[in-house]
Write a protein that holds these residues in place. Structure first.
Motif, PDB file in Angstrom:
ATOM      1  N   LEU A  35       6.597  -7.720  -5.199  1.00  0.00           N
ATOM      2  CA  LEU A  35       7.207  -6.435  -5.533  1.00  0.00           C
ATOM      3  C   LEU A  35       6.193  -5.292  -5.463  1.00  0.00           C
ATOM      4  CD1 LEU A  35       9.411  -7.619  -8.522  1.00  0.00           C
ATOM      5  CD2 LEU A  35      10.219  -6.884  -6.272  1.00  0.00           C
ATOM      6  N   TYR A  36       4.971  -5.580  -5.887  1.00  0.00           N
ATOM      7  CA  TYR A  36       3.915  -4.563  -5.856  1.00  0.00           C
ATOM      8  C   TYR A  36       3.604  -4.148  -4.416  1.00  0.00           C
ATOM      9  CZ  TYR A  36      -1.073  -3.625  -5.140  1.00  0.00           C
ATOM     10  OH  TYR A  36      -2.265  -3.147  -4.682  1.00  0.00           O
ATOM     11  N   TYR A  37       3.467  -5.135  -3.521  1.00  0.00           N
ATOM     12  CA  TYR A  37       3.193  -4.809  -2.113  1.00  0.00           C
ATOM     13  C   TYR A  37       4.404  -4.170  -1.444  1.00  0.00           C
ATOM     14  CZ  TYR A  37      -1.449  -6.836  -1.856  1.00  0.00           C
ATOM     15  OH  TYR A  37      -2.788  -7.071  -2.025  1.00  0.00           O
ATOM     16  N   ALA A  38       5.601  -4.548  -1.873  1.00  0.00           N
ATOM     17  CA  ALA A  38       6.801  -3.890  -1.351  1.00  0.00           C
ATOM     18  C   ALA A  38       6.796  -2.413  -1.726  1.00  0.00           C
ATOM     19  CB  ALA A  38       8.052  -4.580  -1.895  1.00  0.00           C
ATOM     20  N   LEU A  39       6.341  -2.108  -2.941  1.00  0.00           N
ATOM     21  CA  LEU A  39       6.273  -0.721  -3.412  1.00  0.00           C
ATOM     22  C   LEU A  39       5.296   0.110  -2.580  1.00  0.00           C
ATOM     23  CD1 LEU A  39       6.549   1.640  -5.452  1.00  0.00           C
ATOM     24  CD2 LEU A  39       4.849   0.471  -6.865  1.00  0.00           C
ATOM     25  N   VAL A  40       4.047  -0.340  -2.489  1.00  0.00           N
ATOM     26  CA  VAL A  40       3.032   0.470  -1.806  1.00  0.00           C
ATOM     27  C   VAL A  40       3.279   0.516  -0.294  1.00  0.00           C
ATOM     28  CG1 VAL A  40       1.264   0.181  -3.571  1.00  0.00           C
ATOM     29  CG2 VAL A  40       1.451  -1.517  -1.749  1.00  0.00           C
ATOM     30  N   SER A  41       3.827  -0.568   0.260  1.00  0.00           N
ATOM     31  CA  SER A  41       4.130  -0.563   1.692  1.00  0.00           C
ATOM     32  C   SER A  41       5.317   0.340   1.993  1.00  0.00           C
ATOM     33  CB  SER A  41       4.414  -1.995   2.167  1.00  0.00           C
ATOM     34  OG  SER A  41       4.459  -2.055   3.580  1.00  0.00           O
ATOM     35  N   GLN A  42       6.258   0.399   1.060  1.00  0.00           N
ATOM     36  CA  GLN A  42       7.395   1.307   1.216  1.00  0.00           C
ATOM     37  C   GLN A  42       6.901   2.750   1.190  1.00  0.00           C
ATOM     38  OE1 GLN A  42      10.492   1.162   2.501  1.00  0.00           O
ATOM     39  NE2 GLN A  42      11.345  -0.116   0.873  1.00  0.00           N
ATOM     40  N   ALA A  43       5.918   3.033   0.342  1.00  0.00           N
ATOM     41  CA  ALA A  43       5.337   4.375   0.296  1.00  0.00           C
ATOM     42  C   ALA A  43       4.663   4.717   1.622  1.00  0.00           C
ATOM     43  CB  ALA A  43       4.333   4.469  -0.857  1.00  0.00           C
ATOM     44  N   TRP A  44       3.903   3.763   2.170  1.00  0.00           N
ATOM     45  CA  TRP A  44       3.262   3.948   3.483  1.00  0.00           C
ATOM     46  C   TRP A  44       4.317   4.179   4.558  1.00  0.00           C
ATOM     47  CZ3 TRP A  44       3.573   1.258   8.102  1.00  0.00           C
ATOM     48  CH2 TRP A  44       2.568   1.499   9.043  1.00  0.00           C
ATOM     49  N   ASN A  45       5.431   3.509   4.423  1.00  0.00           N
ATOM     50  CA  ASN A  45       6.505   3.555   5.407  1.00  0.00           C
ATOM     51  C   ASN A  45       7.073   4.969   5.581  1.00  0.00           C
ATOM     52  OD1 ASN A  45       8.264   2.290   7.259  1.00  0.00           O
ATOM     53  ND2 ASN A  45       9.842   2.057   5.706  1.00  0.00           N
ATOM     54  N   ILE A  46       7.072   5.744   4.522  1.00  0.00           N
ATOM     55  CA  ILE A  46       7.616   7.109   4.593  1.00  0.00           C
ATOM     56  C   ILE A  46       6.828   7.953   5.586  1.00  0.00           C
ATOM     57  CG2 ILE A  46       8.002   9.237   3.294  1.00  0.00           C
ATOM     58  CD1 ILE A  46       8.487   7.502   0.820  1.00  0.00           C
ATOM     59  N   LEU A  47       5.521   7.883   5.495  1.00  0.00           N
ATOM     60  CA  LEU A  47       4.670   8.678   6.382  1.00  0.00           C
ATOM     61  C   LEU A  47       4.510   8.037   7.755  1.00  0.00           C
ATOM     62  CD1 LEU A  47       2.649  11.025   6.878  1.00  0.00           C
ATOM     63  CD2 LEU A  47       0.872   9.518   5.973  1.00  0.00           C
ATOM     64  N   SER A  48       4.166   6.769   7.764  1.00  0.00           N
ATOM     65  CA  SER A  48       3.790   6.123   9.021  1.00  0.00           C
ATOM     66  C   SER A  48       4.966   5.481   9.745  1.00  0.00           C
ATOM     67  CB  SER A  48       2.714   5.066   8.749  1.00  0.00           C
ATOM     68  OG  SER A  48       1.586   5.657   8.141  1.00  0.00           O
ATOM     69  N   GLY A  49       5.927   4.945   8.998  1.00  0.00           N
ATOM     70  CA  GLY A  49       7.056   4.297   9.640  1.00  0.00           C
ATOM     71  C   GLY A  49       8.074   5.285  10.175  1.00  0.00           C
ATOM     72  N   TYR A  50       8.411   6.280   9.372  1.00  0.00           N
ATOM     73  CA  TYR A  50       9.454   7.224   9.758  1.00  0.00           C
ATOM     74  C   TYR A  50       8.928   8.386  10.594  1.00  0.00           C
ATOM     75  CZ  TYR A  50      13.035   4.843   7.074  1.00  0.00           C
ATOM     76  OH  TYR A  50      13.926   3.902   6.627  1.00  0.00           O
ATOM     77  N   SER A  51       7.790   8.945  10.200  1.00  0.00           N
ATOM     78  CA  SER A  51       7.292  10.099  10.956  1.00  0.00           C
ATOM     79  C   SER A  51       6.310   9.703  12.057  1.00  0.00           C
ATOM     80  CB  SER A  51       6.614  11.102  10.015  1.00  0.00           C
ATOM     81  OG  SER A  51       5.379  10.603   9.545  1.00  0.00           O
ATOM     82  N   GLY A  52       5.881   8.430  12.058  1.00  0.00           N
ATOM     83  CA  GLY A  52       4.996   7.959  13.114  1.00  0.00           C
ATOM     84  C   GLY A  52       3.546   8.376  12.959  1.00  0.00           C
ATOM     85  N   GLN A  53       3.181   8.921  11.786  1.00  0.00           N
ATOM     86  CA  GLN A  53       1.786   9.322  11.538  1.00  0.00           C
ATOM     87  C   GLN A  53       1.060   8.114  10.951  1.00  0.00           C
ATOM     88  OE1 GLN A  53       1.320  12.499  12.773  1.00  0.00           O
ATOM     89  NE2 GLN A  53       3.503  12.174  13.191  1.00  0.00           N
ATOM     90  N   PHE A  54       0.510   7.285  11.807  1.00  0.00           N
ATOM     91  CA  PHE A  54      -0.037   5.983  11.407  1.00  0.00           C
ATOM     92  C   PHE A  54      -1.312   6.153  10.590  1.00  0.00           C
ATOM     93  CE2 PHE A  54      -1.525   1.706  11.667  1.00  0.00           C
ATOM     94  CZ  PHE A  54      -0.386   0.943  11.844  1.00  0.00           C
ATOM     95  N   SER A  55      -1.242   5.749   9.334  1.00  0.00           N
ATOM     96  CA  SER A  55      -2.372   5.926   8.419  1.00  0.00           C
ATOM     97  C   SER A  55      -3.133   4.624   8.206  1.00  0.00           C
ATOM     98  CB  SER A  55      -1.876   6.446   7.070  1.00  0.00           C
ATOM     99  OG  SER A  55      -2.901   6.392   6.105  1.00  0.00           O
TER     100      SER A  55
END
Length: 337
Positions: A35-55
């Motif tokens: 659940l913890y990794y799902a949380l932080v990866s979901q946060a990463w997903n907003i910037l890098s997954g949806y907008s394509g700004q790979f961090s």
């Protein structure tokens, strides 16, 4: 996407009753990590997954959340619940600063990725050289069970807290994906110049995305600090942290709502299993992650959830076109008669 409320409700139901079925504390710990990794990866997903700004530098936000709440607690006695919001705010400001330097001067693709990586390293070096952060010794958080101080005597309580966090962030990502912001971010990901020519304020939308992503990642950092009760630069600001944050989203499907959850459900148990089976082999879990990542990149470049969406979406569209053509033929026949 119409099935999302059903899927997330079913998943929430399963996760809610998990502690009542499984009593083993080791499995409870694994569930918390998922659940913890799902949380932080979901946060990463907003910037890098949806907008394509790979961090490659989300450790900067993660470590900011962990250190802000921990220093406020150990030095000033401020509750980590307050430190959680303070860390999220500071991480958002750092994210906006990184975004200003990157997006204002048109850093894209690999250049943006390297910029975020460099900034995370800068913060790690700063933390290691100032006494207030205990330098390389890290911060040991005293354990005195008190709900007001984000400390609990039962691991089950930590489980339900991270479940609530992960669920809330997943619902937020779902609504973002269906909002104007989400559509703008996807347009930026697919073709930023075309999106800008159509009137999308690419700079504003990317700044919003990085601020939200940074603050949510910091919340994950605060939870990590209070759960583990010890942090140091190597476990909060290192490149390994950034990689562990992005892996679930990439494997599960970046730019999808369920991708980070599916990815966490896969890589965390596998990582724990390889560590258990090959405990004497240092880095066995990282090798397992690498093998999984290579296989996904070769055969499922859009991730597991993305592959399912594309496969069944195409089949559904093909069936719909076929039905329309049949119905159209019948209509023509009737007209002729």
């Amino acid at each position: 996407m119409r099935k999302f409320p059903i899927l997330i409700s079913l998943a929430l139901l399963i996760f809610t009753f998990f502690p009542l079925i499984v009593k083993d504390q080791y499995y409870m710990h694994i569930a918390i990590l998922i659940l913890y990794y799902a949380l932080v990866s979901q946060a990463w997903n907003i910037l890098s997954g949806y907008s394509g700004q790979f961090s490659f530098g989300h450790a900067a936000f993660f470590g900011t959340g962990a250190y802000t709440s921990s220093i406020l607690f150990t030095k000033l006695g401020v509750s980590p619940w307050i430190g959680l919001f303070a860390g999220a705010l500071i991480a958002a400001l750092i994210g906006l600063f990184i975004g200003y330097l990157s997006f204002r001067f048109k850093l894209r693709g690999v250049f943006f990725s390297l910029g975020t990586l460099a900034f995370a390293e800068i913060l790690r070096i700063i933390i290691q050289n100032f006494d207030i952060f205990n330098k390389t010794l890290g911060v040991l958080i005293p354990y005195k069970p008190d709900p007001l101080m984000f400390q609990f005597s039962s691991r089950t309580t930590y489980y339900y807290i991270i479940l609530l966090f992960a669920f809330a962030v997943t619902v937020l990502v779902y609504y973002i994906s269906r909002s104007k912001l989400g559509y703008n971010l996807v347009a930026i990901r697919e073709n930023e110049d075309a999106a800008q020519s159509l009137g999308v304020n690419t700079y504003k939308n990317k700044m919003i995305a990085i601020a939200i992503s940074a603050s949510l990642t910091a919340i994950g950092g605060t939870f990590y600090a209070q759960y583990m009760l010890f942090i140091e630069p190597a476990t909060t600001f290192s490149n390994d942290v950034s990689i562990n944050i992005l892996l679930p989203a990439i494997i599960g499907g970046a730019g999808t709502v369920l991708g980070p959850i599916v990815g966490s459900l896969i890589i965390i148990p596998i990582g724990e299993l390889t560590t258990t089976l090959f405990g004497n082999f240092v880095g066995a879990n990282l090798m397992a992650y690498g093998v999984i990542l290579i296989l996904v990149m070769l055969y499922l470049p859009e991730g597991i959830v993305g592959w399912f969406q594309n496969k069944f979406g195409k089949e559904k569209n093909a069936k719909k076109k076929k039905d329309n053509s049949i119905n159209g033929g019948e209509d023509v026949g009737t007209f002729k008669n």
